[in-house]
Design a protein around this motif. Structure first.
Motif, PDB file in Angstrom:
ATOM      1  N   ASN A  11       0.841  -1.193   0.000  1.00 52.41           N
ATOM      2  CA  ASN A  11       0.000   0.000   0.000  1.00 52.41           C
ATOM      3  C   ASN A  11       0.877   1.244   0.000  1.00 52.41           C
ATOM      4  O   ASN A  11       1.841   1.331   0.769  1.00 52.41           O
ATOM      5  N   ILE A  12       0.531   2.183  -0.855  1.00 59.40           N
ATOM      6  CA  ILE A  12       1.229   3.469  -0.877  1.00 59.40           C
ATOM      7  C   ILE A  12       0.205   4.551  -0.531  1.00 59.40           C
ATOM      8  O   ILE A  12      -0.878   4.604  -1.111  1.00 59.40           O
ATOM      9  N   PHE A  13       0.542   5.358   0.438  1.00 62.71           N
ATOM     10  CA  PHE A  13      -0.384   6.339   0.991  1.00 62.71           C
ATOM     11  C   PHE A  13       0.194   7.736   0.789  1.00 62.71           C
ATOM     12  O   PHE A  13       1.331   8.002   1.172  1.00 62.71           O
ATOM     13  N   ALA A  14      -0.587   8.614   0.197  1.00 61.70           N
ATOM     14  CA  ALA A  14      -0.141   9.985  -0.066  1.00 61.70           C
ATOM     15  C   ALA A  14      -0.367  10.854   1.166  1.00 61.70           C
ATOM     16  O   ALA A  14      -1.503  11.071   1.581  1.00 61.70           O
ATOM     17  N   SER A  15       0.721  11.319   1.748  1.00 61.69           N
ATOM     18  CA  SER A  15       0.649  12.192   2.919  1.00 61.69           C
ATOM     19  C   SER A  15       0.931  13.635   2.509  1.00 61.69           C
ATOM     20  O   SER A  15       1.646  13.892   1.540  1.00 61.69           O
ATOM     21  N   GLU A  16       0.375  14.556   3.268  1.00 62.29           N
ATOM     22  CA  GLU A  16       0.500  15.978   2.936  1.00 62.29           C
ATOM     23  C   GLU A  16       1.767  16.579   3.534  1.00 62.29           C
ATOM     24  O   GLU A  16       2.072  16.378   4.707  1.00 62.29           O
ATOM     25  N   ILE A  17       2.492  17.298   2.709  1.00 63.79           N
ATOM     26  CA  ILE A  17       3.639  18.101   3.150  1.00 63.79           C
ATOM     27  C   ILE A  17       3.242  19.560   2.939  1.00 63.79           C
ATOM     28  O   ILE A  17       2.818  19.931   1.837  1.00 63.79           O
ATOM     29  N   ASP A  44       6.833   1.314   5.116  1.00 71.30           N
ATOM     30  CA  ASP A  44       8.154   0.774   4.799  1.00 71.30           C
ATOM     31  C   ASP A  44       9.269   1.570   5.461  1.00 71.30           C
ATOM     32  O   ASP A  44       9.134   2.767   5.735  1.00 71.30           O
ATOM     33  N   LYS A  45      10.376   0.886   5.690  1.00 68.47           N
ATOM     34  CA  LYS A  45      11.557   1.556   6.241  1.00 68.47           C
ATOM     35  C   LYS A  45      12.087   2.574   5.243  1.00 68.47           C
ATOM     36  O   LYS A  45      11.929   2.422   4.032  1.00 68.47           O
ATOM     37  N   LYS A  81      13.744   0.148  -6.977  1.00 66.79           N
ATOM     38  CA  LYS A  81      13.070  -0.401  -5.799  1.00 66.79           C
ATOM     39  C   LYS A  81      12.576   0.676  -4.837  1.00 66.79           C
ATOM     40  O   LYS A  81      11.973   0.361  -3.817  1.00 66.79           O
ATOM     41  N   VAL A  82      12.871   1.927  -5.144  1.00 64.63           N
ATOM     42  CA  VAL A  82      12.405   3.039  -4.310  1.00 64.63           C
ATOM     43  C   VAL A  82      11.389   3.825  -5.130  1.00 64.63           C
ATOM     44  O   VAL A  82      11.721   4.394  -6.168  1.00 64.63           O
ATOM     45  N   VAL A 107       7.139   3.930  -1.171  1.00 65.93           N
ATOM     46  CA  VAL A 107       7.168   2.478  -1.020  1.00 65.93           C
ATOM     47  C   VAL A 107       8.580   1.998  -1.308  1.00 65.93           C
ATOM     48  O   VAL A 107       9.238   2.486  -2.235  1.00 65.93           O
ATOM     49  N   LEU A 108       9.048   1.036  -0.522  1.00 67.61           N
ATOM     50  CA  LEU A 108      10.352   0.411  -0.741  1.00 67.61           C
ATOM     51  C   LEU A 108      10.125  -1.062  -1.061  1.00 67.61           C
ATOM     52  O   LEU A 108       9.543  -1.788  -0.259  1.00 67.61           O
ATOM     53  N   SER A 109      10.576  -1.492  -2.216  1.00 71.86           N
ATOM     54  CA  SER A 109      10.444  -2.891  -2.616  1.00 71.86           C
ATOM     55  C   SER A 109      11.686  -3.647  -2.151  1.00 71.86           C
ATOM     56  O   SER A 109      12.753  -3.541  -2.754  1.00 71.86           O
ATOM     57  N   ASP A 110      11.531  -4.403  -1.064  1.00 72.59           N
ATOM     58  CA  ASP A 110      12.670  -5.113  -0.484  1.00 72.59           C
ATOM     59  C   ASP A 110      12.450  -6.626  -0.454  1.00 72.59           C
ATOM     60  O   ASP A 110      13.013  -7.334   0.377  1.00 72.59           O
ATOM     61  N   MET A 111      11.627  -7.127  -1.388  1.00 73.58           N
ATOM     62  CA  MET A 111      11.316  -8.550  -1.406  1.00 73.58           C
ATOM     63  C   MET A 111      12.539  -9.404  -1.731  1.00 73.58           C
ATOM     64  O   MET A 111      12.639 -10.557  -1.334  1.00 73.58           O
ATOM     65  N   LEU A 112      13.472  -8.836  -2.502  1.00 70.08           N
ATOM     66  CA  LEU A 112      14.665  -9.578  -2.910  1.00 70.08           C
ATOM     67  C   LEU A 112      15.881  -9.170  -2.088  1.00 70.08           C
ATOM     68  O   LEU A 112      17.018  -9.319  -2.524  1.00 70.08           O
ATOM     69  N   GLY A 113      15.644  -8.662  -0.893  1.00 69.20           N
ATOM     70  CA  GLY A 113      16.741  -8.169  -0.070  1.00 69.20           C
ATOM     71  C   GLY A 113      16.772  -6.656  -0.091  1.00 69.20           C
ATOM     72  O   GLY A 113      16.241  -6.015  -0.999  1.00 69.20           O
TER      73      GLY A 113
END
Length: 321
Positions: free
Chosen positions: A101-107, A157-158, A263-264, A304-310
């Protein structure tokens, strides 16, 4: 309240909204003209030029505030089918995806300014306000994505640095001579995990430190390219190098980050918008009573950080004092 669009802005997401007052205000007219002349394209362009995260990583447009994004969890493998084999059945292999899930936060930030400062300024003060406001938004976005500083709770995500730390991809310098080797070790760690180390995110002066590093014979270990075109990312050991120009990367935490940029993922729900206010009370200050106006900057973005492959990141940390 009624708002009017300044001419020259055609995309609703890129429109500067100016509150129409019941009585004419020459400051409003002057500001409108200045902004129309100098900022005829998306305000997001200003943020992207300043933001290392938006420049270096994958950017996607979000149609809603929250979206589900499939990321690769397992990769398929192909095999040869022997020409003389009795069984020439083509092999099958799984391709696994995991939804994130990617959530749009306000800046956001509001910048109050005295009307007389705008009216009396010899320099382009409005242009400076727009650039500084855009930079503040970019700096906040970068700090959250790169280091996790101020990262909203809905970004599950981290951060890039946190992911590198959790994976043990931390390479601490013992001295400046270590710098080229540490970068290569970080890149190797990503490659071993199946990621592509195709971005270096680092403080602006890292290239100078590398260029000043000498071997035992006094020869430079690293020679920067003299042919880099203006506006292009440089390279360090063949990897594109994106400079942190606005101070988002705390060098006490990391000298550099080596990252697989695919991945970022940065999701943009709303381009940067700027609204000019004059009747509001901002931070306890009545703008109307104090002959002030305020510029309100707002952008909505997700991560979102895609870290499925490490972990797709490694960090070069400074030597202990």
């Amino acid at each position: 309240m009624v708002f009017e669009n300044i001419a020259g802005f055609n995309d609703p997401d890129d429109i500067l909204l100016v509150e129409r007052k019941s009585m004419a205000n020459p400051v409003y007219a002057d500001v409108a003209n200045l902004i129309r002349d100098e900022f005829s394209t998306s305000f997001l362009d200003n943020v992207q030029k300043q933001s290392t995260a938006l420049s270096a990583f994958t950017r996607v447009n979000m149609g809603t505030r929250e979206a589900t994004m499939p990321v690769v969890a397992t990769q398929p493998e192909a095999k040869f089918v022997g020409y003389g084999d009795a069984d020439r059945t083509k092999p099958t292999s799984g391709l696994g995806f995991k939804n994130k899930n990617i959530f749009a936060s306000e800046i956001a930030v509001i910048v109050p300014v005295k009307e007389e400062d705008i009216a009396d300024a010899n320099a382009d003060i409005v242009g400076q306000i727009i650039r500084q406001g855009s930079e503040a938004v970019a700096r906040t976005l970068d700090a959250a994505v790169l280091l996790g500083i101020g990262k909203p709770a809905e970004w599950a995500d981290k951060s890039v640095f946190e992911a590198a730390t959790a994976a043990g991809n931390i390479f601490q310098l013992s001295n400046k001579q270590d710098l080229p080797g540490a970068i290569l070790k970080g890149a190797e760690a990503l490659d071993v995990a199946g990621n592509n180390p195709d971005r270096i995110i680092a403080r602006r002066g890292l290239g100078f430190s590398l260029a000043n590093t000498r071997n035992a014979n006094g020869s430079p270990i690293y020679v920067p390219s003299l042919n880099q075109a203006t506006g292009q990312a440089g390279e360090i050991m063949g990897i594109p190098y994106f400079k942190d120009e606005i101070g988002s990367l705390d060098r006490k935490k990391a000298e550099a980050l080596i990252v697989d940029s695919s991945k970022v993922i940065i999701g943009v729900r709303q381009d940067l918008t700027v609204k000019m206010l004059d009747q509001a009370t901002v931070g306890g200050i009545s703008l109307a009573e104090n002959d002030m106006v305020a510029f309100r900057f707002v952008m909505r973005a997700g991560y979102v950080l895609s870290d499925m492959l490490g972990a797709p990141a490694a960090a070069i940390t400074p030597a202990t004092a």
